[in-house]
Design an enzyme around this catalytic site. Structure first.
Site, short mmCIF file in Angstrom:
data_model
loop_
_atom_site.label_atom_id
_atom_site.label_comp_id
_atom_site.label_asym_id
_atom_site.label_seq_id
_atom_site.Cartn_x
_atom_site.Cartn_y
_atom_site.Cartn_z
CE LYS A 103 53.58 -17.59 -84.52
NZ LYS A 103 54.57 -16.62 -84.39
CE LYS A 161 67.03 -16.64 -77.05
NZ LYS A 161 66.75 -16.82 -78.36
CE LYS A 175 59.25 -19.20 -91.15
NZ LYS A 175 60.02 -18.09 -91.67
#
Ligand code: ADP
Ligand code: TRP
Length: 350
Positions: free
Chosen positions: A203, A119, A206
């Protein structure tokens, strides 16, 4: 018999994809056949990113249906009923335990955690990162340690969290001079550690939209399969095709050999030979993949419809899971309280 525990966060829209299945749920299914099984919907973890009541509830509901359908679809009734399936927020000991573990955890350990570091490496400022995300590994450590799990099946991206959990358990046991917590081992089969998405580059996730989601409608799954990355050097069906890095064959390698449609591995290698020789079109191998997936997931898709039509069955499973989880977590917390000295026993009492 060992005890294993795992959890899935209701992130994205809550639905699962074949990356989640291969990287996590398939291992749950295999392990559940001969081990004590604790599976958790990590809804409190979901709060780190989802702060909208309706969305959170919706995601939790979808995740519960997706996960239960896979378990029910691929396990016998007996095996399925032995699983302790519960919601993290239904067991208040998770937050209690996290709160205690905070005190034996060095700040530096959490600063090195990927979720937080990634992050920061992106554009996020420290001011914009909530403490929930920062202490995400602590809650996860509590999830695992409360149940004295021996094994934690997860995808490779979660390995560091298990290492942090072991570290914290070791510190706790050492500081309080008692083997209260079992040190868990990660369980990550190498061949499925990271499943790439339909873009063939990143990867499957979602949040990246490069998924094949096995509980979507047939039309949606077909669209996901038809959009899968194959061999960019191949212009015509008669051109020789490449298998390596071709996601259609990567997925067929996972699902094909067990599919009745392809009648085992030999059918799959024949298909590969035809592709390499330029004797079959991309659209045909994609159609194979689509049929293979529909076949493979048929029992789970059936279970999904049944569970959706019987909400009482789902609420009963969760209630039973909560009851059984409370007993185990309660016992661990009793030992934790005793070890650290939070006991209701006064020296002036006789
Ligand atoms: P997503 O990245 O799609 O949001 P989650 O982080 O909710 O998925 O992952 C749930 C479980 O599935 C975790 O154990 C994770 O390691 C595993 N998993 C997720 N994506 C993949 C993937 N592409 N390959 C292998 N395992 C995965
Ligand atoms: N952090 C895990 C994930 O993102 C989910 C999770 C929460 C978990 N608690 C857990 C996994 C405990 C294993 C054990 O996928």
């Amino acid at each position: 018999m060992k005890r294993f525990l795992s959890g899935i966060t209701p992130s994205g829209d809550g639905s699962l994809h074949i990356g989640n299945y291969l990287g996590a749920v398939r291992q749950f299914i295999e392990l559940a056949k001969s081990n004590e099984t604790f599976l958790m919907v990590a809804d409190l973890h979901g709060l780190t990113t989802i702060q909208d009541k309706k969305q959170l509830q919706n995601n939790i509901e979808i995740l519960i249906l997706n996960e239960l359908a896979l378990l029910r679809g691929f396990l016998s009734k007996d095996e399925f009923e032995k699983i302790v399936f519960f919601r993290q927020s239904d067991v208040p000991m998770h937050t209690e335990c996290q709160s205690i573990l905070n005190n034996v955890t060095p700040l530096g350990l959490l600063k090195r955690a990927h979720a937080y570091k990634d992050k920061l490496a992106g554009n996020a400022m420290e001011e914009d990162i909530n403490v929930g995300l920062f202490s995400y590994p602590m809650l996860m450590a509590a999830d695992i340690l409360l149940y004295q799990a021996d094994l934690v099946p997860v995808g490779k991206d979660q390995k560091q969290h298990i290492e942090i959990t072991r570290d914290i358990a070791e510190r706790f046991n050492k500081i309080f001079k008692k083997q209260v917590f079992t040190l868990p081992e990660p369980y990550i089969p190498e061949e499925v550690a990271v499943v790439l998405g339909t873009d063939g580059k990143r990867k499957m996730s979602k949040t990246l939209g490069n998924v094949i989601a096995m509980f979507d409608s047939e039309e949606a799954i077909k669209k996901q399969v038809m959009g899968t990355y194959t061999d960019p050097t191949r212009k015509h069906a008669t051109d020789p095709g490449h298998i390596e890095g071709n996601m259609v064959f990567t997925y067929l390698d996972f699902f094909g050999p067990t599919s009745p449609r392809l009648r085992g591995a030999s059918e799959l290698s024949a298909l590969k030979e035809r592709y390499k020789a330029g004797k079959i079109a991309d659209v045909e191998v994609k159609e194979y993949l689509f049929q293979t997936l529909m076949n493979y997931f048929a029992p789970a898709r059936k279970a999904y419809e049944e569970l959706k039509a019987n909400p009482n069955v789902v609420t009963d499973i969760l209630k039973k899971g909560q009851e059984r989880a409370l007993i185990v977590a309660g016992q661990t917390m009793k030992e934790v309280r005793e070890a650290i000295g939070l006991v209701t026993k006064y020296s002036f009492q006789r």
